[in-house]
Scaffold this motif. Structure first.
Motif, PDB file in Angstrom:
ATOM      1  N   PRO A 103      -6.186  -7.959   8.900  1.00 38.82           N
ATOM      2  CA  PRO A 103      -7.119  -7.075   8.186  1.00 38.82           C
ATOM      3  C   PRO A 103      -6.897  -5.604   8.487  1.00 38.82           C
ATOM      4  CG  PRO A 103      -8.255  -8.331   9.888  1.00 38.82           C
ATOM      5  CD  PRO A 103      -6.897  -8.926   9.768  1.00 38.82           C
ATOM      6  N   THR A 104      -6.463  -5.303   9.706  1.00 32.40           N
ATOM      7  CA  THR A 104      -6.174  -3.908  10.045  1.00 32.40           C
ATOM      8  C   THR A 104      -5.011  -3.389   9.226  1.00 32.40           C
ATOM      9  OG1 THR A 104      -6.967  -4.241  12.312  1.00 32.40           O
ATOM     10  CG2 THR A 104      -5.554  -2.336  11.921  1.00 32.40           C
ATOM     11  N   SER A 105      -3.977  -4.208   9.086  1.00 31.79           N
ATOM     12  CA  SER A 105      -2.798  -3.785   8.322  1.00 31.79           C
ATOM     13  C   SER A 105      -3.125  -3.603   6.848  1.00 31.79           C
ATOM     14  CB  SER A 105      -1.658  -4.806   8.490  1.00 31.79           C
ATOM     15  OG  SER A 105      -1.967  -6.034   7.852  1.00 31.79           O
ATOM     16  N   VAL A 106      -4.004  -4.448   6.322  1.00 28.60           N
ATOM     17  CA  VAL A 106      -4.397  -4.308   4.915  1.00 28.60           C
ATOM     18  C   VAL A 106      -5.233  -3.050   4.725  1.00 28.60           C
ATOM     19  CG1 VAL A 106      -5.709  -5.342   3.025  1.00 28.60           C
ATOM     20  CG2 VAL A 106      -4.270  -6.785   4.471  1.00 28.60           C
ATOM     21  N   GLY A 107      -6.139  -2.785   5.678  1.00 27.01           N
ATOM     22  CA  GLY A 107      -6.964  -1.600   5.589  1.00 27.01           C
ATOM     23  C   GLY A 107      -6.161  -0.314   5.663  1.00 27.01           C
ATOM     24  N   ASN A 108      -5.033  -0.354   6.390  1.00 30.99           N
ATOM     25  CA  ASN A 108      -4.192   0.833   6.538  1.00 30.99           C
ATOM     26  C   ASN A 108      -3.134   0.962   5.449  1.00 30.99           C
ATOM     27  OD1 ASN A 108      -5.543   1.553   8.873  1.00 30.99           O
ATOM     28  ND2 ASN A 108      -4.094   0.515  10.229  1.00 30.99           N
ATOM     29  N   PHE A 109      -2.993  -0.067   4.627  1.00 29.47           N
ATOM     30  CA  PHE A 109      -1.951  -0.063   3.595  1.00 29.47           C
ATOM     31  C   PHE A 109      -2.344   0.914   2.486  1.00 29.47           C
ATOM     32  CE2 PHE A 109       0.546  -2.309   0.166  1.00 29.47           C
ATOM     33  CZ  PHE A 109       1.783  -2.080   0.747  1.00 29.47           C
ATOM     34  N   PRO A 110      -1.366   1.603   1.895  1.00 30.02           N
ATOM     35  CA  PRO A 110      -1.680   2.549   0.817  1.00 30.02           C
ATOM     36  C   PRO A 110      -2.401   1.877  -0.346  1.00 30.02           C
ATOM     37  CG  PRO A 110       0.576   2.827   1.554  1.00 30.02           C
ATOM     38  CD  PRO A 110       0.065   1.604   2.232  1.00 30.02           C
ATOM     39  N   THR A 111      -3.244   2.622  -1.002  1.00 29.48           N
ATOM     40  CA  THR A 111      -3.906   2.139  -2.209  1.00 29.48           C
ATOM     41  C   THR A 111      -2.864   1.950  -3.308  1.00 29.48           C
ATOM     42  OG1 THR A 111      -4.290   4.386  -3.001  1.00 29.48           O
ATOM     43  CG2 THR A 111      -6.019   3.383  -1.625  1.00 29.48           C
ATOM     44  N   PRO A 112      -3.182   1.172  -4.349  1.00 32.68           N
ATOM     45  CA  PRO A 112      -2.219   0.993  -5.439  1.00 32.68           C
ATOM     46  C   PRO A 112      -1.709   2.305  -6.024  1.00 32.68           C
ATOM     47  CG  PRO A 112      -3.944  -0.642  -5.624  1.00 32.68           C
ATOM     48  CD  PRO A 112      -4.357   0.268  -4.503  1.00 32.68           C
ATOM     49  N   SER A 113      -2.573   3.292  -6.203  1.00 38.46           N
ATOM     50  CA  SER A 113      -2.119   4.559  -6.786  1.00 38.46           C
ATOM     51  C   SER A 113      -1.139   5.269  -5.866  1.00 38.46           C
ATOM     52  CB  SER A 113      -3.316   5.468  -7.092  1.00 38.46           C
ATOM     53  OG  SER A 113      -4.030   5.785  -5.915  1.00 38.46           O
ATOM     54  N   LYS A 114      -1.382   5.205  -4.561  1.00 40.45           N
ATOM     55  CA  LYS A 114      -0.466   5.858  -3.618  1.00 40.45           C
ATOM     56  C   LYS A 114       0.853   5.101  -3.507  1.00 40.45           C
ATOM     57  CE  LYS A 114      -3.876   8.355  -0.862  1.00 40.45           C
ATOM     58  NZ  LYS A 114      -4.457   8.579   0.485  1.00 40.45           N
TER      59      LYS A 114
END
Length: 257
Positions: free
Chosen positions: A211-222
């Motif tokens: 969950p930490t890695s998903v939270g830190n992953f760029p948003t789709p637009s980024k």
């Protein structure tokens, strides 16, 4: 460029305790090697088998390329091989084997046992340092592995390097949905999932990291902005299952003249 500067805060995966990109990559490798024996069971339990639908949907998206027997295809960060198996469903008899690569040997060994003799070759390789020629692939697909790279921009540049002009890229990964679905999923993702991981694996470290890695992953637009920044064209994102996961697609442009 603006896209690159916006990404500085989320340049790549950083497990707790990692001091630099090299240590981050090594910690990710060790993490996935440690959970390899129970990885498939955990995936199917934690997703209620929805992960199988995601792999098959992604493979169908590229069935046009896969139907070409001469197409050179790479499944990078292949893990235990389920994305590879989904891709193989769309390969004709006698087609070039799919390259299925991962840098976590314990994961790769389990994948190799699944698709041995079925038209895929296991390759131990780092996604950011692929042992492949420039302009040599027609398709690169990665499922739930790109998020774990220590440097997202470097990974995309490496994919761009080995793809042929006109070659296609598909990145299937988790995202954080919004609204009530997102709030409910956040509770599951951050509290329930690590507990299940601990019960099945005896170690919840990897499922606290998730969950930490998903939270830190760029948003789709980024992510789309970053793909464009490194040279990809036609970047897009297609959400799966209320946006819990999604498929990024892009093409390496054909340069004329």
């Amino acid at each position: 460029m603006k896209a690159a500067s916006e990404m500085k805060a989320a340049l790549g995966a950083k497990p707790a305790g990692a001091g630099d990109e090299s240590s981050a990559a090594e910690m990710v490798r060790q993490m996935f090697n440690s959970i390899a024996p129970r990885y498939d069971l955990l995936n199917h339990v934690l997703s209620a088998n929805v992960d199988r639908l995601w792999w098959n949907r992604t493979a169908r998206r590229f069935r046009g390329v896969l139907a070409n027997p001469d197409a050179a295809v790479l499944d990078i960060c292949c893990g235990t091989g389920d994305m590879t198996l989904a891709l193989l469903k769309h390969r004709p008899k006698g087609a070039l084997p799919i390259l299925a690569a991962d840098f976590a040997r314990a994961m790769l060994e389990r994948g190799a046992s699944k698709f041995e003799g079925r038209g895929a070759i296991a390759l131990e390789a780092d996604a950011m340092h692929l042992p492949l020629r420039d302009d040599s692939l027609d398709l690169i697909v990665t499922a739930f592995g790109f998020r774990n790279l220590a440097n997202y921009e470097a990974g995309l540049r490496e994919f761009h390097r080995v793809l042929k002009p006109g070659g296609q890229l598909g990145i299937l990964d988790f995202s954080e949905p919004g609204g009530l679905v997102g709030k409910a999923y956040a509770v599951y993702f951050r509290r329930v999932l690590p507990a299940i991981g601990r019960m099945i694996c005896g170690n919840d470290a990897a499922y606290n990291y998730l969950p930490t890695s998903v939270g830190n992953f760029p948003t789709p637009s980024k992510m789309q902005a970053l793909m464009q920044c490194v040279g990809f064209a036609n970047g897009a994102w297609e959400p799966y299952t209320f946006g819990i996961a999604g498929l990024y697609t892009a093409t390496k442009p054909i340069v004329v003249g």
